[in-house]
Design an enzyme around this catalytic site. Structure first.
Site, short mmCIF file in Angstrom:
data_model
loop_
_atom_site.label_atom_id
_atom_site.label_comp_id
_atom_site.label_asym_id
_atom_site.label_seq_id
_atom_site.Cartn_x
_atom_site.Cartn_y
_atom_site.Cartn_z
CE1 TYR A 180 2.75 10.84 -7.74
CE2 TYR A 180 3.24 13.13 -8.25
CZ TYR A 180 2.70 12.18 -7.42
OH TYR A 180 2.09 12.57 -6.24
CE LYS B 205 -0.83 11.44 -7.92
NZ LYS B 205 -1.79 10.81 -7.01
P1 NAI Z 1 2.81 7.41 0.98
O1 NAI Z 1 3.84 6.77 0.11
O2 NAI Z 1 3.19 7.86 2.34
O3 NAI Z 1 1.53 6.48 1.10
C1 NAI Z 1 1.01 5.83 -0.02
C2 NAI Z 1 -0.11 4.91 0.38
O4 NAI Z 1 -0.61 4.31 -0.83
C3 NAI Z 1 0.31 3.78 1.29
O5 NAI Z 1 -0.74 3.56 2.22
C4 NAI Z 1 0.40 2.57 0.36
O6 NAI Z 1 0.09 1.34 0.98
C5 NAI Z 1 -0.67 2.91 -0.65
N1 NAI Z 1 -0.46 2.23 -1.93
C6 NAI Z 1 0.58 2.36 -2.78
N2 NAI Z 1 0.42 1.54 -3.82
C7 NAI Z 1 -0.75 0.86 -3.63
C8 NAI Z 1 -1.44 -0.13 -4.35
N3 NAI Z 1 -0.97 -0.63 -5.51
N4 NAI Z 1 -2.61 -0.58 -3.84
C9 NAI Z 1 -3.10 -0.11 -2.68
N5 NAI Z 1 -2.49 0.84 -1.95
C10 NAI Z 1 -1.31 1.30 -2.42
O7 NAI Z 1 2.26 8.62 0.09
P2 NAI Z 1 1.60 10.03 0.50
O8 NAI Z 1 2.65 11.06 0.39
O9 NAI Z 1 0.78 9.92 1.70
O10 NAI Z 1 0.67 10.24 -0.80
C11 NAI Z 1 -0.71 9.94 -0.82
C12 NAI Z 1 -1.27 10.45 -2.13
O11 NAI Z 1 -1.07 11.86 -2.22
C13 NAI Z 1 -0.63 9.83 -3.38
O12 NAI Z 1 -1.60 9.64 -4.37
C14 NAI Z 1 0.35 10.90 -3.80
O13 NAI Z 1 0.62 10.82 -5.18
C15 NAI Z 1 -0.43 12.15 -3.44
N6 NAI Z 1 0.39 13.34 -3.30
C16 NAI Z 1 1.40 13.40 -2.35
C17 NAI Z 1 2.18 14.52 -2.25
C18 NAI Z 1 3.27 14.66 -1.24
O14 NAI Z 1 3.99 15.67 -1.29
N7 NAI Z 1 3.46 13.74 -0.31
C19 NAI Z 1 1.96 15.67 -3.14
C20 NAI Z 1 0.88 15.52 -4.06
C21 NAI Z 1 0.14 14.38 -4.13
#
Ligand code: NAI
Length: 247
Positions: free
Chosen positions: A155, A159
């Site tokens: 991961y 990033k």
């Molecule tokens: P989440 O797991 O709640 O949502 C992820 C979203 O990405 C979902 O809508 C899912 O359908 C979509 N997704 C996953 N794989 C996919 C694919 N192959 N094709 C199309 N869509 C796909 O995640 P969250 O927490 O909302 O994270 C969003 C972004 O923020 C991610 O890139 C994550 O790495 C990043 N992030 C999150 C953090 C956190 O603490 N929650 C911290 C730092 C970064």
């Protein structure tokens, strides 16, 4: 910030069906954009799009790891809503494990979605942006890509890769009127972090100067700013939105 500074623009948000992506889709819709919500699951994407404020939003099921699916989806978005002027690469997954236990397929899956997915979407929208000499790309990275994290080598690498990708795209497309920036969230309360226990969350909080985990809205406001005219002289930057974890 003017009330509807993105009026009439088309914004494509990957992973827009929930969590941070959903908050970003809402913020861009509130700013007046027509939002294409892209997520793995078509029904989830459509349901999220239907709940956004205002009209002219649509949901699309697409696996961003597939170049064919991305090209097809961007074609459908442009036919339905018009040229994409704002692209937010937010879709992301984790497959955490200690390095020695990490399987090659876990490495590949995370890199394919988090990093290659952004490559596919950027390739699919930039020709049009360059032709119009106008466009904004925002990549959702992570503080983990700046700091590293035990148990998240795949991961963190994805990033950190997004950071290099962001700066390269920014340099390559600046003269064509396209800006590209990244946000690096800290720990944000979403499904992705839902399995943090109370004790873990409390310990984490101690390491965050602002002493709290973030909410999706802490990120979406920054993305709205980077997408809009207030950020017109900003490109190639990585903005940590993390309560001060990285400074
Ligand atoms: P989440 O797991 O709640 O949502 C992820 C979203 O990405 C979902 O809508 C899912 O359908 C979509 N997704 C996953 N794989 C996919 C694919 N192959 N094709 C199309 N869509 C796909 O995640 P969250 O927490 O909302 O994270 C969003 C972004 O923020 C991610 O890139 C994550 O790495 C990043 N992030 C999150 C953090 C956190 O603490 N929650 C911290 C730092 C970064």
């Amino acid at each position: 910030m003017s009330q509807r500074e993105l009026e009439g623009q088309v914004a494509l948000v990957t992973g827009g069906s929930r969590g941070i992506g959903r908050a970003i889709a809402e913020a861009l819709a509130e700013a007046g954009a027509h939002v294409a919500v892209v997520a793995r699951n078509a029904a989830g994407a459509e349901a999220a799009a239907a709940e956004l404020p205002g009209d002219g939003h649509r949901g699309y099921g697409c696996d961003v790891a597939s170049s064919e699916a991305v090209a097809e989806t961007v074609g459908a978005v442009e036919a339905d809503l018009g040229p994409v002027g704002i692209l937010v690469n937010n879709a992301g997954i984790t497959r955490d494990n200690l390095l020695l236990r990490m399987k090659e397929e876990d490495w590949d899956a995370v890199l394919d979605v988090n990093l290659k997915g952004a490559f596919h979407t950027v390739k699919a929208v930039t020709k049009g942006m360059m032709k119009r000499r106008d466009g904004v790309i925002i990549n959702v990275a992570s503080v983990v890509g700046l700091m590293g994290n035990a148990g998240q080598a795949n991961y963190a690498a994805s990033k950190a890769g997004l950071v290099g990708f962001t700066k390269s795209v920014a340099r390559e497309l600046a003269s064509r009127g396209v800006r590209c920036n990244a946000v690096a969230p800290g720990y944000i309360r979403t499904d992705m972090t839902a399995d943090l226990g109370d004790a873990q969350a409390e310990a984490l909080q101690e390491s965050i100067p602002l002493r709290r985990l973030g909410d999706p809205d802490d990120i979406s406001g920054v993305v709205r700013f980077l997408a809009g005219p207030g950020a017109r002289y900003i490109t190639g930057q990585v903005l940590a939105v993390d309560g001060g974890m990285v400074m």
